[in-house]
Design a protein around this motif. Structure first.
Motif, PDB file in Angstrom:
ATOM      1  N   ASP A 151       0.819  -1.219   0.000  1.00 54.34           N
ATOM      2  CA  ASP A 151       0.000   0.000   0.000  1.00 54.34           C
ATOM      3  C   ASP A 151       0.855   1.272   0.000  1.00 54.34           C
ATOM      4  O   ASP A 151       0.370   2.364   0.233  1.00 54.34           O
ATOM      5  N   GLN A 152       2.157   1.091  -0.245  1.00 51.09           N
ATOM      6  CA  GLN A 152       3.029   2.271  -0.279  1.00 51.09           C
ATOM      7  C   GLN A 152       3.867   2.268  -1.548  1.00 51.09           C
ATOM      8  O   GLN A 152       4.025   1.240  -2.199  1.00 51.09           O
ATOM      9  N   GLU A 153       4.385   3.421  -1.897  1.00 56.45           N
ATOM     10  CA  GLU A 153       5.242   3.496  -3.078  1.00 56.45           C
ATOM     11  C   GLU A 153       6.483   4.331  -2.766  1.00 56.45           C
ATOM     12  O   GLU A 153       6.440   5.203  -1.903  1.00 56.45           O
ATOM     13  N   VAL A 155       9.217   7.061  -3.778  1.00 58.52           N
ATOM     14  CA  VAL A 155       9.249   8.254  -4.628  1.00 58.52           C
ATOM     15  C   VAL A 155      10.663   8.830  -4.639  1.00 58.52           C
ATOM     16  O   VAL A 155      11.261   9.030  -3.586  1.00 58.52           O
ATOM     17  N   ALA A 157      12.395  12.183  -5.847  1.00 57.59           N
ATOM     18  CA  ALA A 157      11.987  13.513  -6.314  1.00 57.59           C
ATOM     19  C   ALA A 157      13.217  14.360  -6.617  1.00 57.59           C
ATOM     20  O   ALA A 157      14.055  14.597  -5.747  1.00 57.59           O
ATOM     21  N   PRO A 159      14.576  17.968  -7.458  1.00 56.28           N
ATOM     22  CA  PRO A 159      14.071  19.336  -7.334  1.00 56.28           C
ATOM     23  C   PRO A 159      14.320  20.174  -8.584  1.00 56.28           C
ATOM     24  O   PRO A 159      15.224  19.885  -9.383  1.00 56.28           O
TER      25      PRO A 159
ATOM     26  N   GLU B  35      19.859  22.217  -2.465  1.00 55.45           N
ATOM     27  CA  GLU B  35      18.830  21.407  -3.092  1.00 55.45           C
ATOM     28  C   GLU B  35      19.401  20.033  -3.367  1.00 55.45           C
ATOM     29  O   GLU B  35      20.493  19.919  -3.910  1.00 55.45           O
ATOM     30  N   GLU B  36      18.671  19.002  -2.977  1.00 53.57           N
ATOM     31  CA  GLU B  36      19.139  17.664  -3.280  1.00 53.57           C
ATOM     32  C   GLU B  36      17.953  16.745  -3.563  1.00 53.57           C
ATOM     33  O   GLU B  36      16.804  17.072  -3.245  1.00 53.57           O
ATOM     34  N   ILE B  37      18.265  15.588  -4.161  1.00 52.30           N
ATOM     35  CA  ILE B  37      17.209  14.640  -4.522  1.00 52.30           C
ATOM     36  C   ILE B  37      16.632  14.037  -3.240  1.00 52.30           C
ATOM     37  O   ILE B  37      17.375  13.624  -2.355  1.00 52.30           O
ATOM     38  N   ARG B  38      15.289  14.024  -3.135  1.00 55.61           N
ATOM     39  CA  ARG B  38      14.655  13.430  -1.948  1.00 55.61           C
ATOM     40  C   ARG B  38      14.147  12.039  -2.327  1.00 55.61           C
ATOM     41  O   ARG B  38      13.620  11.845  -3.423  1.00 55.61           O
ATOM     42  N   VAL B  39      14.324  11.102  -1.418  1.00 57.18           N
ATOM     43  CA  VAL B  39      13.757   9.764  -1.615  1.00 57.18           C
ATOM     44  C   VAL B  39      12.879   9.481  -0.412  1.00 57.18           C
ATOM     45  O   VAL B  39      13.319   9.622   0.728  1.00 57.18           O
ATOM     46  N   TYR B  40      11.602   9.146  -0.647  1.00 55.43           N
ATOM     47  CA  TYR B  40      10.728   8.849   0.481  1.00 55.43           C
ATOM     48  C   TYR B  40       9.686   7.814   0.080  1.00 55.43           C
ATOM     49  O   TYR B  40       9.455   7.564  -1.102  1.00 55.43           O
ATOM     50  N   VAL B  41       9.102   7.218   1.095  1.00 53.59           N
ATOM     51  CA  VAL B  41       8.041   6.243   0.857  1.00 53.59           C
ATOM     52  C   VAL B  41       6.733   6.921   1.217  1.00 53.59           C
ATOM     53  O   VAL B  41       6.615   7.528   2.281  1.00 53.59           O
ATOM     54  N   ALA B  42       5.771   6.875   0.311  1.00 57.60           N
ATOM     55  CA  ALA B  42       4.496   7.563   0.556  1.00 57.60           C
ATOM     56  C   ALA B  42       3.351   6.579   0.347  1.00 57.60           C
ATOM     57  O   ALA B  42       3.479   5.644  -0.446  1.00 57.60           O
ATOM     58  N   PRO B  43       2.244   6.796   1.049  1.00 60.63           N
ATOM     59  CA  PRO B  43       1.100   5.917   0.823  1.00 60.63           C
ATOM     60  C   PRO B  43       0.588   6.066  -0.603  1.00 60.63           C
ATOM     61  O   PRO B  43       0.623   7.162  -1.150  1.00 60.63           O
ATOM     62  N   LYS B  44       0.135   4.960  -1.187  1.00 63.47           N
ATOM     63  CA  LYS B  44      -0.406   5.032  -2.543  1.00 63.47           C
ATOM     64  C   LYS B  44      -1.656   5.902  -2.523  1.00 63.47           C
ATOM     65  O   LYS B  44      -2.437   5.830  -1.575  1.00 63.47           O
ATOM     66  N   GLU B  45      -1.825   6.684  -3.562  1.00 61.70           N
ATOM     67  CA  GLU B  45      -2.978   7.597  -3.565  1.00 61.70           C
ATOM     68  C   GLU B  45      -4.262   6.844  -3.838  1.00 61.70           C
ATOM     69  O   GLU B  45      -4.309   5.964  -4.695  1.00 61.70           O
ATOM     70  N   PRO B  49     -13.007  10.143  -5.799  1.00 64.27           N
ATOM     71  CA  PRO B  49     -14.350   9.594  -5.932  1.00 64.27           C
ATOM     72  C   PRO B  49     -14.912   9.910  -7.323  1.00 64.27           C
ATOM     73  O   PRO B  49     -14.563  10.913  -7.920  1.00 64.27           O
TER      74      PRO B  49
END
Lengths: 394, 363
Positions: A151-153, A155, A157, A159, B35-45, B49
């Protein structure tokens, strides 16, 4: 040498010069917003050490006026140095010391706000839920792939600044390098019309093959946003993956590389929150009878968003009303009612934009003003008491 | 006395020097945020509706028509209900039928949008009436706009012309458009107006007729035996099913299945479309004879092609094995595209897979 440095930094003349330059800077910086736009002028005049000017057609920059950072820093050093040099620990000067401390707090607080604060926006239509807000002044190229949990992805990014600088962009998480070919600060896209768009398409892969790119001038008004476009080549382990176009109006594009499928898109920089906000209802009231032919919308009386906050970490689920002068303060963020509208495709559905501000030093200006005020009252009262005492004695 | 005072000031300032330096550094920091590249884990959208029924749900409007001689029906894409290619003296002309349910934009905006395509100035509401010709679209009366560019736009030598017929039928606005080189479009105009008269609009979603003409997304997968080493993945738009077959290392081939009403332009047009996908030039009718092989599949009339070309993006050698299987009033397209070695190894499996499919009209 030391003597002259100390003399300069403790001089009251320096204070007057700094304050005068400050007044001129505010005057010219405000006028500059007409041509340069609000955010560009803020960066060029106030968030800089020098205001530069480039002769037309040249690349070199000539400093022509001290910027906000330089004036503020010199003023702060001058204030502290003068304070220390003339410091006398006596009760008589208590009020002056407190007033100075208040001004130092104001200057330092403004500096902290500049470094630490972040302003973003959360836009949604009724029924939509968001767990992130975006910075409309900053765009990023994002590459998204599946993460370890379903349920996660993940990313990655990149800039805007790195895209503007161009060249080759690498990251250990990416199975390809991004080689920038072109950057447009503001552009529009439209579907290539058969027989009409006879120029070659801007890219060899992805949506760009079916798109005509229309470069636009930079948006400078406060209510306008730039939609940048980037054209770049992706190179994987087995060679080129073609040239690609990224633009905010294009749908996600799929790239298969390194045994994984990546989705690529250009979007406003996102700030994720550990809670979600659902827009339940928007209320837009105008003063009765104020709508006319020249102002069909009427004079606004109330913009109100009813939102539901879900925070799994705190096991919290509650509804809140956010309206003019009644922001929501939550998890170190302040949510202000910013804009309100109607869904373009469904006029029955209200939309709302909340301004989301993180400013850890928001107390500093209030505290600074209180301290300055307190110091002035103390100094005045001491003089008054002394004066009355002297009159009585005489 | 003065020196002593000065040295006292200097000493007190030197005590505070670190604080001053820190402040100066802090303000300098404010000027250069890295400024640098960000890497993160995010909930799927979560998908938004659904909007009102008029926009996303419900059947897609489609049209019935008589295709004029010489016109070839081609894949319509996501938005169009039908699309045709018409031979012209300078390249082919493009004809499309576009239904837009619930469109609220004014006629003026739409006409000006197309005028912009042929680099004509925008017109005002008062000029609009004079530009429209009355035209019969099926049983309704619509308006026809005939726009020609002032400058040569096609290959910088020929003017471009757009014919757009529009009519509002209930909540849906229909646009039928012909685009291409000026003279060719002018010659085709009588044929285009005859074609307009043959059109009828259909909004239904039930019954056998509709099952054949509904959007591909509405199709149900037939019963078929999927080879065990193929991995089924989420199909993209216009595709009914999608599989990945992997070989050694990163090598892989993608198998897609789609179905469309009618013959979608015929075998030759579709084989040439596939040739274009792997950078091969279009083949003539005589060359087609050596490219197309018959395929033994239920229902009869199926064909198979096996072509090698290159990936348009990566320029890597790419194999395309495709099958076109007619099925009553519609046509099934099976396509395997990818690394040469994988396609070679999976070719027998692909043929068995096609033969195993129980299409609705062949039992």
């Amino acid at each position: 040498m030391v003597k002259s440095i100390v003399k300069v930094f403790t001089s009251l003349r320096l204070t007057v010069v700094c304050l005068s330059l400050g007044i001129l800077l505010v005057f010219f910086g405000t006028l500059a917003q007409v041509n340069e736009g609000l955010y560009n002028a803020q960066d060029r005049w106030f968030r800089s050490f020098f205001v530069y000017w480039s002769p037309p057609g040249s690349n070199f920059r000539i400093p022509m006026f001290p910027g906000g950072y330089l004036i503020g820093t010199v003023l702060l050093i001058n204030l502290i140095a003068a304070h220390i040099a003339r410091f006398q620990l006596t009760w008589k000067k208590l009020g002056i010391h407190i007033t100075h401390a208040g001004i130092i707090l104001l200057l330092a607080g403004q500096l902290a706000t500049d470094i630490l604060s972040k302003e973003t926006q959360m836009s949604f239509a009724e029924g939509e839920t968001k767990n992130f807000s975006v910075d409309p002044q900053s765009t990023e190229l994002v590459l998204i792939t599946d993460s370890a949990t379903p349920d996660q992805e993940k990313v990655v990014a990149i800039p805007e600044g790195m895209l503007v600088r161009g060249g080759e962009i690498r990251h250990p998480e990416l199975p390809f390098t991004v080689n920038m070919k072109a950057w447009h600060i503001n552009a529009d896209v439209r579907q290539r019309a058969p027989m009409v768009d006879t120029n070659p398409p801007p890219t060899t892969a992805g949506h760009g093959r079916n798109i005509t790119l229309i470069p636009l001038t930079e948006a400078k008004k406060m209510n306008e946003y730039n939609v940048p476009a980037a054209i770049f080549e992706l190179t994987g382990a087995d060679g080129s993956l073609g040239t690609w176009l990224a633009h905010g109006k294009l749908r996600d594009q799929e790239i298969i590389a390194g045994g994984k499928t990546w989705r690529m898109t250009m979007r406003f920089e996102r700030v994720y929150h550990p809670f979600s906000v659902e827009l339940l209802k928007t209320t837009h009231e105008v003063y009765r009878g104020t709508d006319s032919a020249s102002n069909p919308g009427g004079i606004p009386k109330n913009f109100q968003s009813r939102v539901k906050i879900e925070n799994p970490r705190r096991r919290e689920s509650r509804e809140v009303d956010i309206y003019m002068n009644n922001p929501l303060r939550y998890e170190g963020l302040t949510f202000f009612q910013h804009q309100m509208g109607r869904d373009e495709l469904d006029q029955a559905r209200g939309t709302s934009t909340l301004q989301v501000v993180r400013n850890p030093s928001w107390v500093a200006p209030y505290a600074g003003c209180a301290v300055v005020g307190g110091g002035m009252v103390i100094q005045f009262m001491m003089h008054l008491v002394g004066f009355i005492g002297k009159r009585r004695a005489s | 006395m003065y020196l002593r005072q000065l040295s006292r000031h200097a000493a007190s300032i030197s005590r505070w020097a670190p604080a001053i330096v820190v402040l100066a550094l802090l303000s300098a920091l404010a000027g250069c945020k890295k400024e640098e590249i960000r890497v993160y884990v995010a909930p799927k959208e979560k998908p938004a509706p659904t909007r009102t029924a008029a926009h996303d749900s419900g059947p897609r409007p489609h049209a019935h028509y008589t295709v004029p001689g010489g016109w070839t029906e081609v894949e319509p894409g996501a938005m169009r209900s039908a699309r045709f290619s018409v031979p012209g003296s300078v390249g082919n002309l493009d004809v499309s039928i576009l239904p837009l349910p619930g469109v609220t934009a004014g006629q003026l905006d739409i006409v000006n949008l197309w005028r912009e395509q042929v680099r004509l100035e925008a017109v005002s509401e008062s000029d609009l009436g004079g530009l429209a010709e009355k035209v019969r679209i099926g049983e309704k009366e619509g308006e026809l706009f005939d726009m020609v560019s002032n400058d040569p736009m096609i290959e910088d030598k020929h003017k471009a012309r757009i014919l757009v017929a529009m009519v509002k039928d209930g909540d849906t606005s229909w646009f039928i458009k012909m685009t291409g080189e000026d003279e060719s479009v002018r010659q085709q105009k009588p044929v285009f107006t005859d074609f307009l008269r043959s059109i009828s609009f259909d909004y239904s979603a039930h019954g056998t007729e509709v099952a054949k003409t509904a959007a591909p997304g509405a199709e149900v997968k037939p019963a078929w035996a999927v080879p065990k080493n193929w991995k089924e993945v989420e199909p993209t738009q216009m595709v009914l099913a999608k599989f990945i077959a992997s070989g050694q290392g990163d090598a892989k081939a993608e198998i897609t299945v789609s179905v469309f009403p009618g013959d979608v332009g015929g075998v030759h047009a579709n084989v040439n479309r596939w040739r274009g996908q792997i950078g091969l030039p279009a083949a003539s009718d005589s060359e087609m004879k050596s490219i197309i092989q018959p395929l033994d599949a239920p229902g009869g009339g199926a064909i198979l092609v096996d072509m090698s070309g290159e990936n348009l993006g990566t320029k890597a050698r790419t194999r395309l094995i495709g099958a076109i299987v007619p099925d009553g009033g519609r046509t099934w397209f099976y396509k395997m595209m990818g690394a040469d070695a994988v396609a070679e190894a999976e070719k027998p499996a692909l043929i068995r897979f096609i033969q195993s499919a129980k299409h609705s009209n062949n039992g």
